[in-house]
Motif scaffolding. Structure first.
Motif, PDB file in Angstrom:
ATOM      1  N   VAL A 107      33.682 -95.383 -31.528  1.00 28.13           N
ATOM      2  CA  VAL A 107      32.777 -95.495 -30.376  1.00 28.13           C
ATOM      3  C   VAL A 107      31.370 -95.053 -30.761  1.00 28.13           C
ATOM      4  N   LEU A 108      31.266 -93.973 -31.541  1.00 30.54           N
ATOM      5  CA  LEU A 108      29.954 -93.504 -31.993  1.00 30.54           C
ATOM      6  C   LEU A 108      29.259 -94.571 -32.832  1.00 30.54           C
ATOM      7  N   ALA A 109      29.985 -95.184 -33.751  1.00 29.20           N
ATOM      8  CA  ALA A 109      29.414 -96.236 -34.597  1.00 29.20           C
ATOM      9  C   ALA A 109      28.968 -97.433 -33.762  1.00 29.20           C
ATOM     10  N   LEU A 110      29.797 -97.829 -32.803  1.00 29.52           N
ATOM     11  CA  LEU A 110      29.450 -98.967 -31.949  1.00 29.52           C
ATOM     12  C   LEU A 110      28.235 -98.651 -31.066  1.00 29.52           C
ATOM     13  N   ALA A 111      28.141 -97.418 -30.586  1.00 30.35           N
ATOM     14  CA  ALA A 111      27.003 -97.021 -29.743  1.00 30.35           C
ATOM     15  C   ALA A 111      25.702 -97.079 -30.531  1.00 30.35           C
ATOM     16  N   VAL A 112      25.707 -96.540 -31.755  1.00 31.77           N
ATOM     17  CA  VAL A 112      24.508 -96.568 -32.605  1.00 31.77           C
ATOM     18  C   VAL A 112      24.121 -98.007 -32.926  1.00 31.77           C
ATOM     19  N   THR A 113      25.113 -98.828 -33.270  1.00 32.67           N
ATOM     20  CA  THR A 113      24.842-100.229 -33.608  1.00 32.67           C
ATOM     21  C   THR A 113      24.295-100.995 -32.414  1.00 32.67           C
ATOM     22  N   LEU A 114      24.851-100.747 -31.225  1.00 31.92           N
ATOM     23  CA  LEU A 114      24.391-101.431 -30.016  1.00 31.92           C
ATOM     24  C   LEU A 114      22.936-101.085 -29.704  1.00 31.92           C
ATOM     25  N   ILE A 115      22.573 -99.832 -29.908  1.00 30.42           N
ATOM     26  CA  ILE A 115      21.178 -99.418 -29.703  1.00 30.42           C
ATOM     27  C   ILE A 115      20.239-100.204 -30.620  1.00 30.42           C
ATOM     28  N   PHE A 116      20.641-100.353 -31.877  1.00 30.81           N
ATOM     29  CA  PHE A 116      19.802-101.079 -32.837  1.00 30.81           C
ATOM     30  C   PHE A 116      19.758-102.574 -32.522  1.00 30.81           C
TER      31      PHE A 116
END
Length: 311
Positions: A107-116
């Motif tokens: 979830v952390l990885a997906l959240a960071v990627t979604l922001i970018f």
């Protein structure tokens, strides 16, 4: 006097044994690759670049195999680090701790990627699994995912179980967290060509995992968190980690804006640029926030643990 320093000497010996094993195992694999490519029947033989490319393709697999074999050797290093299979893995711990940790990391990885992605810093280039190449690509991605999982899980046992517990016999909690994380990061520089930003991220990630290990008295949840984080970044999204680049199930690329130098540098620091999300200040801020909220949420337990030291 000697007894007083025994945990520290065991820690250094354990760490050095693993680092030396990593270096020797890499040399063995490189020697085998060079031998087989050199005797492949071509008149000119393999060039250094060709050998390097082949090794890079299987670098994660090589490191994972080395880490797994090292754990097998631990059973024969009884005075140094006695261990049993149940310490490393049990189905109950996998279900109750590894899976929640994995989901949190993912979830952390997906959240960071979604922001970018929403910020326009990453571009989605499509699905890489074309029909005619699907079997080979799936096999490659599966091998990479398994190698990443085995490498991280084995090393978390080494650093967050064996070395962490040895250091706790000599130091209190926070020095133990710091020194075990430092040894972990130094080991990563031996394994990979890492920049300063990636090392800062790994240090913060180590602190977060060490806090969770302290609360659980088990390394498994932290191992799941790191595996979930890196699995989403690398095998799923095809983003670089540890300086390694390869295709994933999906293809995301860093979008370099054509703007002034100051703006470009700010975006690179924010996203990690071509170095990938492990070089990103954004991910570092997420990890720092996670570390702070873990501390304040469990302040009493952690402060009590910080006052304890096994004599």
């Amino acid at each position: 006097m000697l007894r007083k320093w025994q945990p520290l000497t065991k820690t250094i010996a354990h760490w050095l044994a693993y680092v030396i094993w990593v270096v020797i195992f890499r040399l063995i694999i490189l020697t085998l690759i060079t031998y087989f490519m050199g005797s492949s029947g071509t008149s000119t033989g393999a060039t250094f670049q060709e050998i390097s490319d082949v090794y890079s393709s299987y670098e994660l697999f090589t490191l994972a195999l080395g880490a797994a074999l090292y754990l097998l050797l631990l059973r024969h290093l009884n005075p140094l680090a006695p261990t049993s299979f149940s310490e490393i893995f049990t189905p109950h711990r996998f279900e109750r701790r590894f899976i929640p940790g994995f989901l949190r990391g993912a979830v952390l990885a997906l959240a960071v990627t979604l922001i970018f992605l929403l910020g326009g810093y990453y571009r989605y280039m499509g699905l890489l699994l074309h029909l005619e190449e699907a079997p080979f690509a799936l096999l490659s991605i599966t091998l990479k995912t398994a190698s990443l999982g085995v490498l991280i899980y084995c090393e978390e046992f080494i650093f967050r179980n064996q070395i962490f517990n040895l250091l706790k016999q000599k130091f209190r909690l926070f020095p133990t967290v710091f020194f075990s994380s430092l040894l972990y990061c130094v080991t990563k520089t031996v394994q990979f060509d890492l920049g300063v930003m990636q090392l800062v991220t790994l240090l913060l990630l180590s602190w977060v995992v060490a806090m969770r290990t302290t609360l659980d008295e088990d390394f498994v949840r932290g191992a799941g968190l790191i595996i979930g984080l890196l699995t989403v970044f690398h095998p799923l999204l095809g983003l670089p980690i540890f300086g390694l680049e390869s295709q994933g199930v999906l293809l995301l690329k860093y979008h370099k804006y054509q703007s002034n130098a100051e703006s470009t540098e700010a975006i690179r620091l924010l996203t990690g640029g071509v170095g990938g999300p492990l070089s990103s200040i954004t991910l570092q801020l997420f990890l720092l926030f996670d570390f702070i909220q873990i501390f304040y949420k469990n302040k009493k337990t952690l402060l009590n643990a910080a006052q304890e030291k096994i004599e």
